[in-house]
Design a protein around this motif. Structure first.
Motif, short mmCIF file in Angstrom:
data_model
loop_
_atom_site.label_atom_id
_atom_site.label_comp_id
_atom_site.label_asym_id
_atom_site.label_seq_id
_atom_site.Cartn_x
_atom_site.Cartn_y
_atom_site.Cartn_z
N ASN A 1 -10.37 -0.36 -2.04
CA ASN A 1 -10.56 1.04 -2.38
C ASN A 1 -9.21 1.74 -2.35
N THR A 2 -8.79 2.33 -3.48
CA THR A 2 -7.45 2.94 -3.56
C THR A 2 -7.34 4.26 -2.81
N ASN A 3 -8.43 4.74 -2.23
CA ASN A 3 -8.38 6.03 -1.55
C ASN A 3 -8.22 5.93 -0.04
N VAL A 4 -7.96 4.73 0.49
CA VAL A 4 -7.88 4.58 1.94
C VAL A 4 -6.45 4.44 2.43
N ASN A 5 -5.47 4.54 1.52
CA ASN A 5 -4.08 4.38 1.92
C ASN A 5 -3.33 5.70 1.80
N ILE A 6 -2.08 5.72 2.26
CA ILE A 6 -1.32 6.96 2.33
C ILE A 6 -1.11 7.59 0.96
N ILE A 7 -0.63 6.80 0.01
CA ILE A 7 -0.30 7.36 -1.30
C ILE A 7 -1.54 7.90 -2.02
N ASN A 8 -2.66 7.23 -1.87
CA ASN A 8 -3.86 7.62 -2.60
C ASN A 8 -4.83 8.44 -1.77
N SER A 9 -4.32 9.11 -0.74
CA SER A 9 -5.15 9.98 0.09
C SER A 9 -4.50 11.35 0.22
N PRO A 10 -4.37 12.09 -0.89
CA PRO A 10 -3.69 13.40 -0.84
C PRO A 10 -4.40 14.42 0.04
N SER B 1 -1.48 2.56 -15.83
CA SER B 1 -0.82 2.86 -14.56
C SER B 1 -1.85 3.12 -13.47
N ALA B 2 -1.39 3.14 -12.23
CA ALA B 2 -2.25 3.48 -11.10
C ALA B 2 -2.25 5.00 -10.91
N LYS B 3 -3.23 5.47 -10.18
CA LYS B 3 -3.31 6.90 -9.91
C LYS B 3 -2.21 7.35 -8.94
N ASN B 4 -2.01 8.67 -8.91
CA ASN B 4 -1.08 9.29 -7.96
C ASN B 4 0.36 8.82 -8.13
N ALA B 5 0.79 8.73 -9.38
CA ALA B 5 2.17 8.30 -9.66
C ALA B 5 3.19 9.25 -9.04
N ASP B 6 2.92 10.56 -9.08
CA ASP B 6 3.88 11.51 -8.52
C ASP B 6 4.03 11.34 -7.01
N ARG B 7 2.92 11.06 -6.34
CA ARG B 7 3.00 10.81 -4.89
C ARG B 7 3.72 9.49 -4.62
N PHE C 1 -3.40 13.23 3.62
CA PHE C 1 -1.94 13.29 3.82
C PHE C 1 -1.30 14.10 2.69
N PRO C 2 -1.41 15.42 2.76
CA PRO C 2 -0.97 16.25 1.64
C PRO C 2 0.53 16.22 1.35
N GLU C 3 1.36 16.15 2.40
CA GLU C 3 2.81 16.20 2.18
C GLU C 3 3.48 14.90 2.59
N PRO D 1 5.60 -8.40 9.39
CA PRO D 1 4.98 -8.28 8.07
C PRO D 1 4.32 -6.93 7.87
N LEU D 2 4.08 -6.61 6.63
CA LEU D 2 3.60 -5.29 6.23
C LEU D 2 2.20 -5.39 5.64
N ASP D 3 1.31 -4.53 6.10
CA ASP D 3 -0.04 -4.43 5.53
C ASP D 3 0.04 -3.51 4.32
N GLU D 4 0.02 -4.11 3.14
CA GLU D 4 0.21 -3.35 1.90
C GLU D 4 -0.81 -2.22 1.75
N ALA D 5 -2.04 -2.46 2.20
CA ALA D 5 -3.12 -1.49 2.02
C ALA D 5 -2.90 -0.22 2.84
N TYR D 6 -1.94 -0.24 3.73
CA TYR D 6 -1.63 0.95 4.52
C TYR D 6 -0.85 1.97 3.69
N ILE D 7 -0.08 1.49 2.71
CA ILE D 7 0.78 2.36 1.91
C ILE D 7 0.17 2.73 0.57
N ASP D 8 -0.29 1.72 -0.18
CA ASP D 8 -0.68 1.94 -1.58
C ASP D 8 -1.85 1.02 -1.94
#
Length: 386
Positions: free
Chosen positions: A120-129, A189-195, A132-134, A107-114
């Motif tokens: 808090n939306t800033n603790v996952n990969i997509i929302n932590s530019p 929409s959610a933040k960081n759509a481009d990411r 994780f810049p690239e 199973p997948l921990d959703e909060a790890y990705i998005d």
């Protein structure tokens, strides 16, 4: 005297004809390899089609494009689900350096990705530019299962989550992610759509790269895994039979069905975001039958295969066991198709639980019958040891 000679000659002819029809382990292994390669060709083709649809959606995010992306994902799961019959013996897909963990981990921990609900939306990969810049294929691969087995960053289920989002409903209904999550600054929409767009695309790219490597390992007339596999037919028969048995009992009946059934937990079902678990079960069961009978009905007609099989060799050793296993596998498929969607609702309802329990029992039985088959080939394995 004439009668005795006639009986002798009749017996001689019978055994002579019978010996000519004997199926060998080598023939079975060669046909199996053809099935594996054809199945992975379909898997790869469906993944390429998925990327094409997703690219079209990302270039112009619309509700219809989002729906088409989901449809392409579901189609891709049908061929991949059948290919899981080629696992559980340390082959190219799940050997020591195999990519299975990047392809189908769950199973997948959703909060790890998005973002997830009430988090808090800033603790996952997509929302932590800043952290994780690239976002690249290499980066996504490096993050997969980092720190925890549930920190899944890649594969089919990461793509599934990015398309459907969390399934938060108590009743029927898959995840309700909106296509607006892929439009930067759009109201609702959610933040960081481009990411998020970048992450979805690179995850699909990584999936295709991994699938291509597995497919190449089974390409005919190459110095690859397939060449070694075919060159050692007795050893390979052991791998084939044990793989089917472990998928049947330990993985399919156990991890993929009984855990969710026992806990009544939607978080433990295989495709929990899309509510595609019932189709996953059928695809796995069909993959087992494909291998056992030596047949593969391709999604592209030119790849249809039928040839020497485990069933053919087993019936030469024990006709009764061969027929019982064939019947059990067919019944398991038929009963799995009776599990209604969505699976996460059926594990709560009395009639649904009864059907799931019946199917689990059949998959367990076929795992045990495959263990009995192994003894006919001169080896042993534990069908629950995955």
């Amino acid at each position: 005297m004439k009668r005795a000679i006639y009986l002798f000659m009749s017996t001689f002819v019978f055994f002579s004809c019978s010996s000519q029809e004997q199926v060998t382990n080598k023939e079975v292994v060669e046909n199996y390899s053809n099935i594996v390669y054809a199945n992975y060709q379909d898997v790869h083709t469906h993944a390429i089609a998925l990327r094409k649809v997703i690219i079209s959606f990302l270039e112009n995010p619309t509700e219809s494009g989002f729906a088409k992306s989901k449809e392409a994902w579901i189609l891709a799961r049908k061929s991949y689900g059948q290919s899981e019959a080629f696992r559980f013996y340390g082959g190219p897909i799940d050997g020591e350096n195999g990519p299975e963990g990047q392809i189908n981990a769950w199973p997948l921990d959703e909060a790890y990705i998005d973002y997830v609900a009430a988090e808090n939306t800033n603790v996952n990969i997509i929302n932590s530019p800043e952290k994780f810049p690239e976002i690249t294929t290499a980066f996504i691969a490096s993050m997969n299962e980092k720190g925890s087995e549930t920190n899944v960053s890649s594969g089919y289920h990461a793509i599934e989550f990015l398309l459907w989002g969390q399934d938060l409903s108590d009743g029927p209904g898959a995840g309700q992610r909106t296509y607006l999550d892929y439009i930067e600054g759009e109201k609702g929409s959610a933040k960081n759509a481009d990411r998020r767009k970048k992450y979805l695309l690179e995850t699909v790219n990584l999936l295709i790269k991994d699938l291509n490597s597995v497919m190449a390992a089974w390409e005919p007339n190459q110095q690859n895994y397939r060449a070694k596999f075919v060159a050692n037919p007795d050893q390979s028969i052991e791998k084939i039979v044990s793989g089917l048995g472990k998928l049947s009992k330990g993985e399919l009946a156990g991890e993929r069905m009984f855990v969710a059934y026992d806990l009544r937990s939607k978080e433990d079902e295989h495709s929990c975001f899309s509510d595609n678990t019932h189709n996953d079960i059928v695809a796995n069961a069909k993959g087992i039958e494909n291998v056992f009978l030596g047949k593969y009905q391709s999604f592209t007609v030119e790849n249809n295969i039928s040839g020497p099989s485990i069933f053919d060799v087993l019936k030469q050793k024990d006709q009764v066991l061969a027929d019982e296993l064939k019947k059990t596998i067919a019944t398991g498929i038929a009963e799995s198709k009776k599990i209604e969607a969505p699976f996460d609702q059926q594990i709560k309802e009395e009639s649904g639980r009864a059907q799931i329990a019946k199917t689990i029992g059949l998959f367990r039985k076929q795992g045990d019958l495959l263990a009995a088959t192994a003894s006919k080939f001169g080896f042993q394995f534990d069908p629950e040891a995955i």
